[in-house]
Design an enzyme around this catalytic site. Structure first.
Site, short mmCIF file in Angstrom:
data_model
loop_
_atom_site.label_atom_id
_atom_site.label_comp_id
_atom_site.label_asym_id
_atom_site.label_seq_id
_atom_site.Cartn_x
_atom_site.Cartn_y
_atom_site.Cartn_z
CE LYS A 1 0.98 1.13 4.49
NZ LYS A 1 1.86 2.23 4.87
CG ASP B 1 -0.12 0.24 8.77
OD1 ASP B 1 -0.81 1.05 9.42
OD2 ASP B 1 0.91 0.56 8.15
#
Ligand code: C5P
Length: 284
Positions: free
Chosen positions: A8, A132
């Site tokens: 990401k 995350d």
């Protein structure tokens, strides 16, 4: 069974305040890019991990192993697994590689072990592994708030080529948080709204979107600031550091200008390119 665990970037990262539990409340837009680790799962009596990377541990300090052990404990299954991890995502680079791998392990083992957890349960387990990790249980694009685990997924058709550049610098998330100065006030416009406006006018995002880690990370590693400047001077519409670094990304109007920009970076820096409107192949 083979799966891809996609990296990401953070399109903006606001560090809002330090909380009594030591974590920081943040606001960020997570967005997956076309760069992935590959995981192969085979039935086994115990949990083992082998990897192509010399930079990560293979014992319980590895997030994949921790993910498997966490699911095993939570569901009280007696099953094991042999995981082979081909690492393509740079480590300590703000691209969420370890977190994405760990989420893939939870999702895949829940299927292989037939442990029947629903997505919310997997996300709760994921949050115990790292801030995350929950994002990657579903992946795609999402606003992350609280410590990053509170997620509001949305579809972002990004009409730009994303060039990601990673220098040979590892930055620890804990170090970055210990050096960041939280904001005094929270901006009134949400990051999501600014990003969605940026689809029409990406250059305008530069004034409105920042990554609050840039100041202290750039000070410690001026090379990272120079990489961002190089992206901008080679035609990026917008450029920013991802997560707590060390990667930076730039948005380009078309593939030709993106390719020209990638030519400005040489090893040991690594570069990846994500085509417009990229959507990762979701976990089934
Ligand atoms: O959650 P994760 O293990 O990735 O966090 C690593 C470290 O980064 C934490 O121990 C904490 O010091 C810091 N952190 C934080 N606020 C967050 C996420 C991480 O202070 N939202």
């Amino acid at each position: 069974m083979n799966v891809r665990a996609y990296a990401k970037i953070n399109i903006g990262l606001r560090v809002l305040e330090k909380r009594p539990d030591g974590y920081h409340n943040i606001e960020t837009v997570f967005h997956q890019i076309d760069l992935y680790d590959e995981l192969v799962f085979a039935p086994a009596d115990v949990i083992t991990l082998t990897t192509t990377s010399s930079e990560i541990p293979t014992d319980s300090n590895n997030l994949c192993v921790r993910a498997a052990e966490t699911l095993q404990r939570y569901t009280r299954t007696k099953k094991g697994v042999a995981i082979a991890l081909k690492k393509n995502i740079p480590v300590g680079a703000g691209l969420g590689g370890g977190s994405s791998d760990a989420a893939s392990v939870l999702v895949v083992l829940n299927r292989l072990w037939k442990t029947g957890l629903v997505q919310e349960e997997l996300s709760s387990l994921a949050a115990t592994l790292g801030s995350d990790v929950p994002f990657f249980v579903r992946g795609g694009t999402a606003v992350g708030t609280s410590r990053g685990e509170l997620l509001d997924y949305f579809r972002l058709e990004f009409p730009f080529v994303i060039v990601t550049v990673t220098p040979p610098i590892h930055i620890s998330t804990a170090w970055a948080y210990s050096h960041v100065k939280p904001r005094a006030t929270n901006p009134t416009e949400s990051l999501r709204s600014i990003v969605e406006r940026g689809l029409m006018n990406p250059s305008g995002m530069a004034a409105a979107i920042s990554n609050d880690f840039e100041e202290s990370v750039f000070e410690a590693h001026p090379q990272i600031r120079r990489m961002k400047d190089t992206l901008m001077s080679s035609g990026a519409l917008f450029a920013l550091m991802s997560g707590s670094g060390s990667s930076v990304f730039g948005l380009f109007r078309d593939i030709d200008s993106a390719r020209t920009a990638t030519g400005r970076f040489v090893p040991p820096a690594t570069v990846s390119l994500t085509p417009p409107n990229f959507q990762p192949i979701a976990h089934e």
